[in-house]
Design a protein around this motif. Structure first.
Motif, mmCIF file in Angstrom:
data_model
loop_
_atom_site.group_PDB
_atom_site.id
_atom_site.type_symbol
_atom_site.label_atom_id
_atom_site.label_comp_id
_atom_site.label_asym_id
_atom_site.label_seq_id
_atom_site.Cartn_x
_atom_site.Cartn_y
_atom_site.Cartn_z
ATOM 1 N N LYS A 71 0.839 -1.197 0.000
ATOM 2 C CA LYS A 71 0.000 0.000 0.000
ATOM 3 C C LYS A 71 0.879 1.255 0.000
ATOM 4 O O LYS A 71 0.623 2.193 -0.751
ATOM 5 N N ALA A 72 1.903 1.273 0.802
ATOM 6 C CA ALA A 72 2.799 2.423 0.851
ATOM 7 C C ALA A 72 3.524 2.583 -0.486
ATOM 8 O O ALA A 72 3.723 3.701 -0.961
ATOM 9 N N GLU A 73 3.887 1.467 -1.112
ATOM 10 C CA GLU A 73 4.558 1.510 -2.405
ATOM 11 C C GLU A 73 3.626 2.089 -3.466
ATOM 12 O O GLU A 73 4.040 2.894 -4.291
ATOM 13 N N SER A 74 2.350 1.727 -3.432
ATOM 14 C CA SER A 74 1.372 2.268 -4.378
ATOM 15 C C SER A 74 1.205 3.769 -4.189
ATOM 16 O O SER A 74 1.093 4.511 -5.162
ATOM 17 N N GLU A 75 1.173 4.210 -2.956
ATOM 18 C CA GLU A 75 1.062 5.643 -2.680
ATOM 19 C C GLU A 75 2.300 6.385 -3.170
ATOM 20 O O GLU A 75 2.190 7.484 -3.703
ATOM 21 N N ASP A 76 3.474 5.781 -3.028
ATOM 22 C CA ASP A 76 4.713 6.400 -3.529
ATOM 23 C C ASP A 76 4.669 6.548 -5.043
ATOM 24 O O ASP A 76 5.062 7.578 -5.588
ATOM 25 N N ILE A 77 4.184 5.524 -5.732
ATOM 26 C CA ILE A 77 4.078 5.588 -7.192
ATOM 27 C C ILE A 77 3.091 6.668 -7.601
ATOM 28 O O ILE A 77 3.361 7.462 -8.506
ATOM 29 N N ALA B 291 4.676 10.030 -7.106
ATOM 30 C CA ALA B 291 5.685 10.282 -8.142
ATOM 31 C C ALA B 291 5.017 10.624 -9.473
ATOM 32 O O ALA B 291 5.460 11.536 -10.180
ATOM 33 N N MET B 292 3.921 9.932 -9.802
ATOM 34 C CA MET B 292 3.197 10.233 -11.035
ATOM 35 C C MET B 292 2.584 11.629 -10.980
ATOM 36 O O MET B 292 2.610 12.369 -11.966
ATOM 37 N N GLN B 293 2.047 12.002 -9.823
ATOM 38 C CA GLN B 293 1.477 13.334 -9.670
ATOM 39 C C GLN B 293 2.560 14.397 -9.820
ATOM 40 O O GLN B 293 2.368 15.399 -10.514
ATOM 41 N N TYR B 294 3.694 14.171 -9.206
ATOM 42 C CA TYR B 294 4.808 15.115 -9.304
ATOM 43 C C TYR B 294 5.261 15.271 -10.759
ATOM 44 O O TYR B 294 5.424 16.379 -11.261
#
Length: 158
Positions: free
Chosen positions: A38-44, A47-50
């Motif tokens: 879940k944390a990895e999905s939020e990181d992705i 990063a996509m938003q950035y």
């Protein structure tokens, strides 16, 4: 014969303890993996938003050099006097996709298009087709295109 029965009983209880340890270890790994996934999905997603916002900022700049073309572009902005410059947009469309990604400094696939309102469906734009709606990030910015207000829609996906 009594001796052999004792060894069988001890071996069975030892096997049971090893089995329980393996089961608990596997259950613990599964639990920690599900938390980290879940944390990895939020990181992705972050990063996509950035990257999506960075692509939007680059596109909605004048670029560098100010009157760039496909041969000397460093930053491929498509604005001139706060309006979409048709010549810069045409020059950007001539640049191959991988070079565009490099100029936008993103590792994700992206495309953009213009519309009069928020799009109802996923578009085919700039030679890329998006196929998996589970990994899409969408950014929309108001711009002046062809002397009327329009939406710049940026799609970014992994």
């Amino acid at each position: 014969m009594v001796k052999n029965k004792r060894k069988n009983g001890q071996a069975w209880s030892f096997d049971l303890m090893i089995g329980i340890v393996i089961f608990v270890a596997a259950l613990s790994l599964l639990f920690f993996y599900s938390i980290n996934y879940k944390a990895e999905s939020e990181d992705i997603l972050n990063a996509m938003q950035y990257d999506g916002n960075a692509v939007a900022d680059i596109l909605l700049s004048e670029g560098y050099p100010k009157n760039w073309n496909k041969d000397d572009v460093i930053v491929p902005g498509i604005l001139s006097n706060n309006k979409i410059d048709e010549d810069k947009l045409k020059n950007l469309s001539i640049i191959n996709y991988e070079e565009q990604r490099s100029l936008m400094h993103t590792k994700y696939d992206f495309c953009f298009n213009f519309s009069d309102s928020m799009p109802a469906s996923l578009p085919y734009c700039m030679g890329k087709q998006y196929n998996d709606p589970n990994n899409l990030f969408f950014i929309s910015r108001m711009v002046i295109y062809k002397n009327k207000s329009s939406m710049l829609n940026i799609y970014i996906w992994k």
